[in-house]
Every structure is written in C-alpha cells, then in structure tokens.
Motif scaffolding. Structure first.
Motif, mmCIF file in Angstrom:
data_model
loop_
_atom_site.group_PDB
_atom_site.id
_atom_site.type_symbol
_atom_site.label_atom_id
_atom_site.label_comp_id
_atom_site.label_asym_id
_atom_site.label_seq_id
_atom_site.Cartn_x
_atom_site.Cartn_y
_atom_site.Cartn_z
ATOM 1 N N LEU A 105 22.538 67.389 5.343
ATOM 2 C CA LEU A 105 22.631 66.579 4.136
ATOM 3 C C LEU A 105 23.892 66.930 3.341
ATOM 4 N N VAL A 106 24.234 68.216 3.316
ATOM 5 C CA VAL A 106 25.463 68.651 2.644
ATOM 6 C C VAL A 106 26.674 68.021 3.332
ATOM 7 N N ASN A 107 26.670 68.033 4.670
ATOM 8 C CA ASN A 107 27.787 67.445 5.421
ATOM 9 C C ASN A 107 27.889 65.936 5.174
ATOM 10 N N ALA A 108 26.731 65.273 5.103
ATOM 11 C CA ALA A 108 26.729 63.832 4.835
ATOM 12 C C ALA A 108 27.283 63.550 3.441
ATOM 13 N N ASP A 109 26.891 64.375 2.468
ATOM 14 C CA ASP A 109 27.398 64.200 1.105
ATOM 15 C C ASP A 109 28.911 64.450 1.048
ATOM 16 N N TRP A 110 29.376 65.423 1.817
ATOM 17 C CA TRP A 110 30.809 65.727 1.835
ATOM 18 C C TRP A 110 31.590 64.541 2.394
ATOM 19 N N LYS A 111 31.116 63.946 3.483
ATOM 20 C CA LYS A 111 31.787 62.785 4.077
ATOM 21 C C LYS A 111 31.759 61.600 3.118
ATOM 22 N N ASN A 112 30.609 61.391 2.467
ATOM 23 C CA ASN A 112 30.510 60.294 1.495
ATOM 24 C C ASN A 112 31.469 60.502 0.332
ATOM 25 N N ASN A 113 31.631 61.767 -0.076
ATOM 26 C CA ASN A 113 32.541 62.058 -1.191
ATOM 27 C C ASN A 113 33.995 61.805 -0.791
ATOM 28 N N PRO A 146 33.928 51.718 -7.152
ATOM 29 C CA PRO A 146 33.075 52.191 -6.051
ATOM 30 C C PRO A 146 31.993 53.152 -6.546
ATOM 31 N N LYS A 147 30.938 53.266 -5.771
ATOM 32 C CA LYS A 147 29.843 54.166 -6.102
ATOM 33 C C LYS A 147 29.773 55.286 -5.075
ATOM 34 N N ARG A 148 29.504 56.474 -5.560
ATOM 35 C CA ARG A 148 29.432 57.617 -4.656
ATOM 36 C C ARG A 148 28.020 57.744 -4.107
ATOM 37 N N LEU A 149 27.888 57.630 -2.791
ATOM 38 C CA LEU A 149 26.587 57.788 -2.148
ATOM 39 C C LEU A 149 26.317 59.264 -1.907
ATOM 40 N N ARG A 150 25.079 59.672 -2.114
ATOM 41 C CA ARG A 150 24.737 61.087 -1.937
ATOM 42 C C ARG A 150 23.240 61.267 -1.759
ATOM 43 N N TYR A 151 22.887 62.455 -1.272
ATOM 44 C CA TYR A 151 21.488 62.828 -1.096
ATOM 45 C C TYR A 151 21.078 63.948 -2.043
ATOM 46 N N LEU A 152 22.016 64.854 -2.350
ATOM 47 C CA LEU A 152 21.688 66.077 -3.079
ATOM 48 C C LEU A 152 22.351 66.131 -4.447
ATOM 49 N N GLY A 160 22.637 62.415 -16.606
ATOM 50 C CA GLY A 160 23.504 62.339 -15.437
ATOM 51 C C GLY A 160 22.730 62.026 -14.174
ATOM 52 N N LEU A 161 21.535 62.604 -14.054
ATOM 53 C CA LEU A 161 20.688 62.360 -12.893
ATOM 54 C C LEU A 161 20.272 60.901 -12.815
ATOM 55 N N SER A 162 19.934 60.320 -13.960
ATOM 56 C CA SER A 162 19.540 58.913 -13.992
ATOM 57 C C SER A 162 20.700 58.020 -13.558
ATOM 58 N N ALA A 163 21.909 58.352 -14.004
ATOM 59 C CA ALA A 163 23.079 57.559 -13.626
ATOM 60 C C ALA A 163 23.347 57.656 -12.129
ATOM 61 N N ILE A 164 23.249 58.863 -11.581
ATOM 62 C CA ILE A 164 23.464 59.056 -10.140
ATOM 63 C C ILE A 164 22.403 58.314 -9.339
ATOM 64 N N HIS A 165 21.149 58.392 -9.799
ATOM 65 C CA HIS A 165 20.054 57.742 -9.094
ATOM 66 C C HIS A 165 20.220 56.222 -9.095
ATOM 67 N N SER A 166 20.762 55.676 -10.186
ATOM 68 C CA SER A 166 20.961 54.232 -10.260
ATOM 69 C C SER A 166 21.941 53.754 -9.196
ATOM 70 N N HIS A 167 22.846 54.636 -8.732
ATOM 71 C CA HIS A 167 23.790 54.311 -7.668
ATOM 72 C C HIS A 167 23.225 54.643 -6.287
ATOM 73 N N ASN A 168 22.126 55.387 -6.269
ATOM 74 C CA ASN A 168 21.515 55.803 -5.009
ATOM 75 C C ASN A 168 20.016 55.516 -5.037
ATOM 76 N N PRO A 169 19.636 54.247 -4.995
ATOM 77 C CA PRO A 169 18.219 53.882 -5.111
ATOM 78 C C PRO A 169 17.355 54.399 -3.970
ATOM 79 N N ARG A 170 17.969 54.779 -2.854
ATOM 80 C CA ARG A 170 17.194 55.323 -1.730
ATOM 81 C C ARG A 170 16.471 56.594 -2.139
ATOM 82 N N GLY A 171 17.100 57.415 -3.002
ATOM 83 C CA GLY A 171 16.466 58.634 -3.477
ATOM 84 C C GLY A 171 17.374 59.838 -3.420
ATOM 85 N N LEU A 172 16.961 60.911 -4.103
ATOM 86 C CA LEU A 172 17.751 62.128 -4.211
ATOM 87 C C LEU A 172 16.864 63.353 -4.057
#
Length: 260
Positions: A105-113, A146-152, A160-172
């Motif tokens: 998940l960390v690696n996926a977040d790094w690639k997304n970033n 653009p929106k930053r996709l992430r898992y963690l 800040g968490l609410s703002a991040i979650h609004s860009h990542n509706p799949r979940g965190l």
C-alpha cells in the motif's frame, strides 16, 4: 525415495509448526498464499503470528474499502471497516509485521504521488496560460486540478482527513505507529474532542463538513476509514479508563494481546 515438495506440503509443514507456537490465531481463515506468508515470517523473522495476521486484516480492509458491503438484514449493511490495536510489551516486535504487510500500500501511494506531482505541475502550467493559449495548444479550456489518490494517512487533522477522503471515496486507512499518541492528540487543534467523529466513522455514518467562510462543503455519504497501530498493554489500560470506557471507543477496537 524422493518426495516431491509442493506448495500444499510446505503450508502443511508450516501449519504443523505453528500449532506448537503460543498463538491461537485462526490463520486458516486466510487464503493459502497469505497463510504461507504469515507462517514463513514467523519462522524466518520471528514475527508473531497474531501480529502479522492482524496487520493483514487491516491491509485487506483498506483494499476492499467501499467496493463491497455485507447485508446482514434488510436495510442493515456492514462494511469492512476495522479498528485494530496490536498490543504488546516493549520489544515485542509489534511494528515490523505491520510495516511489512503495509508495504504494498505504501508503494502504491508512492506511485500515485509521483503521478500526482507530474499532473499538478502540468495543471499549474496550464493555469498560467491564457484561455486562448490553452485552446490553441489543445488543452482543456478550464483545467481541473488533479486529485491525489491514496490508501494510507498518518498524522492528519479531522478536517484534512475529510478533504482527503472526499478525493478518495473508495476508502482510507489511518496507520499510526503509536496509538497512544493518536488518542492523546484528539484535542490537539481544538478544545473539543474528536472521539465522537471516530465513533461515527467506525459505524460508517454520513459525514458533512462545512468550512468557515467557504461555500464548498464536504459531503461523504459512505465514509470508510479503518485504523491500525501498535500500543503497549499498560498504556491501553490507562487510555481505556474514564469517558472512553463509557462511550464505546475502546470497545470498538479489535485488540490482540500478547504476553502478560
């Protein structure tokens, strides 16, 4: 006579070894490949079986996110949200299994970033152009940020968490190495408490956030935020006292204890 070594035979041997350990965690509930990882990490790295298995539950939780829900009864659905506390004494190897399991998940977040940084740079260049210039080079007339996709997420405020979650509706998943610090930081930025927010988040209750002097509101119909971290047994006992013992926050976490 030579005996062929197969994946099933390896798992069977590891399972027999695990039966002699002090862990009663039902690793058989995991798929065979995950069982092998859990048991081999116990054999080769000394990672406690229950710690690695618990970390995997957290990783599976955020991987599922809002893609699936279980309908317990009509109009009663449950998501894969989990609050997990890996509990043990100092030096019990609590953090290493969690770090290992969260690595994909960390690696996926790094690639997304990396992708986000590239797109954001292009967005800034487009915004710096005039409308006519954007049209002439084939860019969108009105560029979208653009929106930053992430898992963690880790050290983050409620807003800040609410703002991040609004860009990542799949979940965190909120990954906190020391859960005691997370508990203590509930009143870090305001005089109120964030405990009610996390109780509501555990239930997947709809979240609405209105910012001061801002026309845009954050509305998350189906929040999905799992929490995982480590904590010492003594600190967990202290944090479970007082109001937290009555409001259900401590009870909402799935805690695994090792040792005495």
């Amino acid at each position: 006579m030579e005996k062929n070594i197969t994946p099933d035979s390896v798992i069977s041997a590891l399972m027999n070894h695990a039966k002699t350990s002090d862990s009663d965690f039902p690793v058989q509930v995991f798929p065979a490949k995950m069982q092998r990882i859990i048991l081999e990490l116990n054999t080769t790295c000394g990672f406690p079986i229950d710690y690695t298995a618990s970390a995997m539950i957290a990783a599976i939780s955020v991987a599922i996110g809002n893609t699936h829900r279980i309908e317990v009864k009509r109009n009663w659905q449950e998501s894969a949200i989990v609050y997990i506390a890996i509990v043990g004494r100092p030096g019990d190897c609590k953090s290493h299994p969690l770090t290992f399991v969260m690595r994909p998940l960390v690696n996926a977040d790094w690639k997304n970033n990396q992708e986000f940084q590239k797109k954001h740079c292009e967005y800034q260049q487009a915004v710096a152009m005039s409308r006519k210039e954007r049209i002439s080079v084939g860019l969108d007339e009105f560029p979208k940020e653009p929106k930053r996709l992430r898992y963690l997420v880790s050290d983050v405020t409620q807003e800040g968490l609410s703002a991040i979650h609004s860009h990542n509706p799949r979940g965190l998943c909120l990954w906190v190495d020391e859960l005691s610090a997370w508990f203590k930081n509930f009143t870090r930025y305001n005089t109120g408490s964030e405990e009610q927010f996390w109780l509501s988040a555990f239930n997947g209750s709809t979240t609405m956030s209105d910012r001061k002097n801002c026309q845009n509101s954050i509305f998350i119909k189906r929040p999905f935020i799992s929490v995982v971290g480590t904590i010492q047994k003594r600190l967990l006992t202290e944090l479970a006292n007082g109001e937290r013992a009555a409001n259900g926050l401590a009870q909402s976490s799935f805690a695994l204890l090792r040792g005495h």
